[in-house]
Scaffold this active site. Sequence first.
Site, mmCIF file in Angstrom:
data_model
loop_
_atom_site.group_PDB
_atom_site.id
_atom_site.type_symbol
_atom_site.label_atom_id
_atom_site.label_comp_id
_atom_site.label_asym_id
_atom_site.label_seq_id
_atom_site.Cartn_x
_atom_site.Cartn_y
_atom_site.Cartn_z
ATOM 1 N N CYS A 18 19.130 14.262 32.439
ATOM 2 C CA CYS A 18 19.626 13.345 31.404
ATOM 3 C C CYS A 18 21.011 12.820 31.767
ATOM 4 C CB CYS A 18 19.696 14.038 30.048
ATOM 5 S SG CYS A 18 20.157 12.887 28.733
ATOM 6 N N CYS A 74 15.578 13.984 23.033
ATOM 7 C CA CYS A 74 16.691 13.064 23.283
ATOM 8 C C CYS A 74 16.163 11.640 23.455
ATOM 9 C CB CYS A 74 17.413 13.505 24.547
ATOM 10 S SG CYS A 74 18.580 12.315 25.204
ATOM 11 N N CYS A 115 16.839 10.485 27.540
ATOM 12 C CA CYS A 115 15.997 10.921 28.656
ATOM 13 C C CYS A 115 14.542 11.154 28.255
ATOM 14 C CB CYS A 115 16.573 12.179 29.298
ATOM 15 S SG CYS A 115 16.634 13.586 28.173
ATOM 16 N N CYS A 170 -0.755 22.756 51.059
ATOM 17 C CA CYS A 170 0.454 23.362 51.610
ATOM 18 C C CYS A 170 1.263 24.052 50.506
ATOM 19 C CB CYS A 170 1.289 22.338 52.361
ATOM 20 S SG CYS A 170 1.697 20.894 51.425
#
Length: 347
Positions: free
Chosen positions: A38, A65, A68, A315
């Site tokens: 954020c 928020c 963000c 992987c």
Amino acid sequence: MNLSFDQMYQASFDKNPDFEGVFWMGVKTTGIFCRPTCTARKPKPENVEFFDNTKSAILKGYRPCKVCKPLENPDETPASIQELLDELSENPGLKFKDYDLVKRGLEPVTVRRWFLKHHGMTFHAFQRIFKINSAFKKLQQGDNVLDVALDNGYESLSGFTDSFKNIFGVSPKNSKSEKIVDLKRIETPLGTMIACATENGICMLEFSDRKALPTELKDIAKHFNANIVQGDNPHFKTLEKELKEYFEGKRLDFTVPLAPVGTDFQKKVWEILRTIPYGTTKSYQQQADILGNPKAVRAVANANGLNKISIIIPCHRVIGTNGTLTGYGGGIWRKQKLLELEKAILF
Ligand SMILES: [Zn+2]
């Protein structure tokens, strides 16, 4: 991965993207919670607490928020744009003009910005390339140039020839020897992935924010001596279906054909990766042992790092000897999530 308060505070202070999806920070003084990245001013340590999922932050009374937006997937394709992509995929001859977007309740500027950000080109350029890709394939199958031009929504042969030349560097008539690799964006619960395929199979599947992505695309283009163009490919359908099932915990291995690009050694190492069963992990050392070359740990780790087909060539199932989650091209948080997903189903 158990992080200390200090580590999380520091990561949050640094807005470190590696920790996206690993923890969320609640701010006691404002009652809101944020992603680590954020951009809002970071509060003092005594005023924050950390959560390892958004649900527990909400249960404790925190609100998301507005800066963000911790509940939104930062990279997700909006439904309205996904519809455009689906329709184009069905019929590459379609042409959406600004007016058509407005009629659908979309802001042309917003659409343009989204395509610029995610595809590095405007929506108009995207449509052009998509069309050309489809035309290219028909030409390869021996269709008549004029028919192809008209089928793909071109009003004149010269317009088609010019667009075609712009992308392939040759005229449609001389395109028989040219090659292309198809590219498609695929949405997953862990973010957007970019897939590439040839007629033989999938040659790339990477998270779109991976730093090495441009290098990998260059490698692939060079290897196949081909242009990489947004477009459809029959292998994408299988891939998308299997990926979806994988993320729903319903698929333990993949059947979609692969066409990996790498050296013989790398391919051997990747083959070993494919033998590590779902839900289990191995160390680099164990992988080198299976290869029959116990001293090649570093070379094995390097080859793992150069794997371009994430998830399918798993992987993420290789970890450090002491059980730590070592590096992962898609970010350590994704490696952790993939392992958690696989463990949740088996045990
Ligand atoms: Zn925030």
